[in-house]
Scaffold this motif. Structure first.
Motif, PDB file in Angstrom:
ATOM      1  N   GLY A  57      44.077  29.057  29.220  1.00 47.22           N
ATOM      2  CA  GLY A  57      42.897  29.259  29.361  1.00 47.22           C
ATOM      3  C   GLY A  57      42.495  29.392  27.516  1.00 47.22           C
ATOM      4  O   GLY A  57      43.803  28.542  26.840  1.00 47.22           O
ATOM      5  N   LEU A  58      40.864  28.974  27.264  1.00 47.85           N
ATOM      6  CA  LEU A  58      41.140  28.601  25.853  1.00 47.85           C
ATOM      7  C   LEU A  58      40.700  29.974  25.425  1.00 47.85           C
ATOM      8  O   LEU A  58      40.410  30.873  25.310  1.00 47.85           O
ATOM      9  CB  LEU A  58      39.612  27.513  25.936  1.00 47.85           C
ATOM     10  CG  LEU A  58      38.662  27.092  25.188  1.00 47.85           C
ATOM     11  CD1 LEU A  58      39.427  25.835  23.932  1.00 47.85           C
ATOM     12  CD2 LEU A  58      37.146  26.315  25.226  1.00 47.85           C
ATOM     13  N   THR A  78      41.660  28.810  14.941  1.00 47.43           N
ATOM     14  CA  THR A  78      42.959  28.048  15.340  1.00 47.43           C
ATOM     15  C   THR A  78      42.717  27.900  17.063  1.00 47.43           C
ATOM     16  O   THR A  78      42.779  29.275  17.490  1.00 47.43           O
ATOM     17  CB  THR A  78      44.310  28.323  15.530  1.00 47.43           C
ATOM     18  OG1 THR A  78      44.403  28.505  13.737  1.00 47.43           O
ATOM     19  CG2 THR A  78      45.102  27.284  16.181  1.00 47.43           C
ATOM     20  N   ILE A  79      42.337  26.646  17.295  1.00 49.92           N
ATOM     21  CA  ILE A  79      41.445  26.639  18.474  1.00 49.92           C
ATOM     22  C   ILE A  79      42.841  26.080  19.913  1.00 49.92           C
ATOM     23  O   ILE A  79      43.470  25.180  19.469  1.00 49.92           O
ATOM     24  CB  ILE A  79      40.297  25.714  19.552  1.00 49.92           C
ATOM     25  CG1 ILE A  79      39.613  25.686  18.083  1.00 49.92           C
ATOM     26  CG2 ILE A  79      40.006  25.534  20.289  1.00 49.92           C
ATOM     27  CD1 ILE A  79      38.823  27.711  18.129  1.00 49.92           C
ATOM     28  N   SER A  80      42.601  27.616  20.599  1.00 47.36           N
ATOM     29  CA  SER A  80      44.431  25.942  21.256  1.00 47.36           C
ATOM     30  C   SER A  80      43.988  26.507  22.844  1.00 47.36           C
ATOM     31  O   SER A  80      42.993  26.984  23.817  1.00 47.36           O
ATOM     32  CB  SER A  80      45.219  27.791  21.403  1.00 47.36           C
ATOM     33  OG  SER A  80      45.671  27.530  20.268  1.00 47.36           O
ATOM     34  N   ASN A 138      46.105  22.250  20.130  1.00 44.85           N
ATOM     35  CA  ASN A 138      45.618  22.549  18.803  1.00 44.85           C
ATOM     36  C   ASN A 138      44.027  22.428  17.711  1.00 44.85           C
ATOM     37  O   ASN A 138      44.634  21.090  18.261  1.00 44.85           O
ATOM     38  CB  ASN A 138      46.522  23.473  17.698  1.00 44.85           C
ATOM     39  CG  ASN A 138      47.592  24.365  18.472  1.00 44.85           C
ATOM     40  OD1 ASN A 138      47.389  25.000  19.236  1.00 44.85           O
ATOM     41  ND2 ASN A 138      49.035  24.647  18.239  1.00 44.85           N
ATOM     42  N   ALA A 139      43.730  22.543  17.669  1.00 43.44           N
ATOM     43  CA  ALA A 139      42.758  22.043  17.080  1.00 43.44           C
ATOM     44  C   ALA A 139      41.948  23.683  15.860  1.00 43.44           C
ATOM     45  O   ALA A 139      41.529  24.074  16.379  1.00 43.44           O
ATOM     46  CB  ALA A 139      41.218  21.798  17.727  1.00 43.44           C
ATOM     47  N   LEU A 164      34.378  23.545  26.242  1.00 46.20           N
ATOM     48  CA  LEU A 164      35.875  22.272  26.380  1.00 46.20           C
ATOM     49  C   LEU A 164      35.002  22.133  27.452  1.00 46.20           C
ATOM     50  O   LEU A 164      35.131  22.494  29.152  1.00 46.20           O
ATOM     51  CB  LEU A 164      37.287  23.328  26.768  1.00 46.20           C
ATOM     52  CG  LEU A 164      38.350  22.287  26.967  1.00 46.20           C
ATOM     53  CD1 LEU A 164      38.478  21.394  25.624  1.00 46.20           C
ATOM     54  CD2 LEU A 164      39.523  23.082  27.558  1.00 46.20           C
ATOM     55  N   LEU A 165      34.703  20.403  27.714  1.00 43.40           N
ATOM     56  CA  LEU A 165      34.638  19.763  28.663  1.00 43.40           C
ATOM     57  C   LEU A 165      35.583  18.592  29.403  1.00 43.40           C
ATOM     58  O   LEU A 165      36.065  18.037  28.605  1.00 43.40           O
ATOM     59  CB  LEU A 165      33.730  18.908  28.763  1.00 43.40           C
ATOM     60  CG  LEU A 165      32.535  19.389  28.240  1.00 43.40           C
ATOM     61  CD1 LEU A 165      32.055  20.109  26.222  1.00 43.40           C
ATOM     62  CD2 LEU A 165      30.670  18.734  28.674  1.00 43.40           C
ATOM     63  N   TYR A 166      36.027  18.351  30.635  1.00 46.72           N
ATOM     64  CA  TYR A 166      36.721  17.439  31.322  1.00 46.72           C
ATOM     65  C   TYR A 166      36.200  16.968  33.046  1.00 46.72           C
ATOM     66  O   TYR A 166      36.038  17.611  33.766  1.00 46.72           O
ATOM     67  CB  TYR A 166      38.116  18.560  31.483  1.00 46.72           C
ATOM     68  CG  TYR A 166      38.901  17.306  32.622  1.00 46.72           C
ATOM     69  CD1 TYR A 166      38.906  17.535  34.176  1.00 46.72           C
ATOM     70  CD2 TYR A 166      39.615  16.340  32.376  1.00 46.72           C
ATOM     71  CE1 TYR A 166      39.609  16.782  34.728  1.00 46.72           C
ATOM     72  CE2 TYR A 166      40.416  15.144  32.741  1.00 46.72           C
ATOM     73  CZ  TYR A 166      39.812  15.715  34.373  1.00 46.72           C
ATOM     74  OH  TYR A 166      41.194  14.648  35.653  1.00 46.72           O
TER      75      TYR A 166
END
Length: 559
Positions: A478-479, A491-493, A528-529, A545-547
């Motif tokens: 998960g985000l 921190t985004i993972s 990570n961002a 988050l897009l895909y």
């Protein structure tokens, strides 16, 4: 029988001519983004020409693109203007131009010959950090074709200064009769907000021309600027017709930055304003509106009156004044507080509205700032100059009080109300302060006046349902974000089970994109961002988050 046949034929021809004639009269040209194809092709398909800096800056690609706008809930056009990389069609290096226009090859509805009346309606949005040129910046023009076709007849012009302004400027060309700036307003309420523009004008010479314009904020229907003149020169000697132009046309100077100005929903008609109707009030999201009355309102005065509670002794009046030298003890400020506990849903707009006017004929165009006050437990019956709560150092917004005619003045405080509500605070407080000296007072209605009382107008959209379905298979973890809530950095993972083109972005509570953390092809595995939000106010943000069109979102709370 022959006569009957002839009559039927005549009736059919008459009906056909009437249909054609009526259809011709009821014509209009519309242009809205669709999200498919290229913006240039879509613009051209509707008969618009364009003047772009692509030849100077080919590496960027087309300087008009399409993007989905969360506020309007649809695709819109994004006009890109680069401060140094662009120029004016490889001919003028001292300016940049990205405009679409009517002209040769356009529908006749976009070419207004002498005596014709034109109706325009469109939407535009300046970025919250938009910086006008100190030379000129036009986002709309009415231009003559042929003859004396130099300066535009009319422009909408954001103007540098303190405070920054938006101006409506008239020029009659080489002859006499130019009126110059006919109307201006503070630029602050326009920034970061969608605005619907309506223009009606008659292309006639001398006093036979007419012009009117109304600029209305989409979120709450507040009129930010209006002007009309039924007798002005709207025709140039030797002209073939007038045409509209929209975009970003600005003189280069050191203060400029790269800008993205959004436009959409263009409509042009020579028949009727009803063919280009307003869409305010019909936006998606089931918007609502509520007008809150002040819990408390009162003014304070310094000097020998610094201990007086005017909320008790003069409850029917509110006063502001910045006294000039020689008027000791004549400074006055007005305080207002509001209870937000009844406001539900997602706040999309907030406007402080107070009815007032100048007292002295020597005072005109007085700038008044609305400042945030963190202390909200004061009461009007006890508030004095001596115990007044401190205010923020800079104004949330300003309004310009023009003259002695009483009217409502508006301060756009949307961002502040959103952040206060997101932080869980249910009361807000403000103080109005004059930003320049006056001979007389500025007089305002209080809630005890009996009519036209102060109000805080808040518009909301129904809260959107968060998706709780299974995360798309491409995302195996998960985000997440840590910490959350956070102060300045988070921190985004997330994890991908195979390579994928991925976009990771952050949006504020209004749907405006405030950061792009990742945008490109990523390998399989963990990623990570870092989200650095030092420059952003406290409040709720959405991580997206897009895909391949699939989306997963998470809420972030900056303390």
């Amino acid at each position: 029988m022959k006569l009957l046949h002839f009559e039927r034929l005549a009736m059919a021809v008459t009906f056909l001519l009437l249909f054609v004639f009526t259809s011709t009269l009821q014509a209009q040209v519309t242009l809205s983004a669709t999200g498919s194809g290229t913006a240039y092709d879509l613009i051209a398909s509707k008969g618009f020409g364009n003047e772009n800096p692509d030849c100077k800056h080919p590496s960027f690609g087309p300087h008009v693109t399409q993007a989905f706008d969360n506020t309007l809930g649809k695709y819109v056009f994004v006009f890109h203007s680069h401060a140094t990389a662009d120029d004016d069609r490889c001919t003028n290096e001292d300016r940049t131009r990205m405009e679409i226009k009517g002209g040769d090859g356009s529908n006749a509805e976009m070419q207004h010959t002498q005596g014709q009346t034109a109706y325009y309606r469109w939407k535009f949005k300046l970025d919250a950090g938009f910086i006008p040129s100190s030379r000129f910046t036009h986002i709309f023009q009415i231009k003559a074709i042929d003859g004396d076709a130099g300066a535009p007849l009319m422009t909408i012009t954001p103007r540098a200064g303190n405070p920054q302004k938006i101006q409506i400027i008239h020029s009659s060309g080489e002859g006499s009769g130019s009126l110059g700036t006919v109307k201006e307003a503070d630029l602050a309420p326009f920034k970061g907000n969608w605005v619907e523009a309506y223009v009606k004008y008659k292309s006639s010479d001398g006093s036979a021309g007419t012009f009117e314009i109304t600029l209305t904020r989409v979120s709450d229907g507040a009129v930010l600027l209006s002007y009309s003149n039924s007798s002005l020169d709207m025709w140039r000697e030797g002209a073939s017709y007038n045409r509209p132009k929209w975009g970003v046309y600005r003189g280069k100077d050191d203060v400029l930055r790269d800008e993205q100005v959004r436009f959409n929903d263009f409509c042009i008609s020579e028949s009727s304003a009803s063919l280009c109707p307003s869409s305010i009030g019909s936006n998606p999201g089931n918007p609502g509106s509520v007008n809150l009355s002040p819990q408390h309102d009162a003014y304070v005065r310094d000097g020998s009156n610094a201990g007086t509670a005017f909320g008790s002794t003069d409850a029917a009046n509110l006063v502001t004044k910045l006294a000039p030298a020689g008027q000791t003890g004549n400074n006055r400020e007005t305080y207002l507080s509001f209870d937000l506990s009844a406001v539900t849903g997602t706040i999309t707009g907030a406007t402080l509205k107070v009815n007032g006017h100048t007292q002295d004929s020597r005072d005109a165009n007085i700038v008044v700032g609305a400042f945030a006050v963190s202390t909200t437990n004061w009461t009007e019956s006890a508030l004095t100059w001596n115990n007044k709560p401190a205010s923020a150092a800079s104004a949330l917004a300003t309004a310009t009080v023009t003259d002695a005619t009483a009217r409502y003045y508006n301060w756009n405080i949307t961002s502040y109300i959103q952040s206060e509500k997101a932080a869980g605070r249910t009361k807000v407080s403000f103080v109005l302060k004059n930003q320049q000296e006056t001979q007389g007072q500025l007089l305002w209605n209080s809630k005890e006046t009996g009519s036209n009382a102060p109000q805080l107008n808040i518009t909301t959209a129904a809260a959107r349902q968060e998706t709780t379905t299974t995360i798309p298979a491409i995302i195996t973890s998960g985000l997440t974000s840590f910490p959350n809530p956070f102060r300045n950095n988070s921190t985004i993972s997330f994890t991908l089970d195979k390579p994928a083109h991925t976009n990771l972005a952050v949006f504020d509570i209004t749907g405006k994109q405030v950061a792009v953390l990742m945008n490109g092809m990523l390998t399989a595995g963990s990623h990570n961002a870092q989200f650095n939000a030092n420059h952003l106010p406290s409040g709720v943000y959405t991580l997206k988050l897009l895909y391949n069109g699939k989306t997963i979102t998470r809420k972030l709370l900056k303390e």
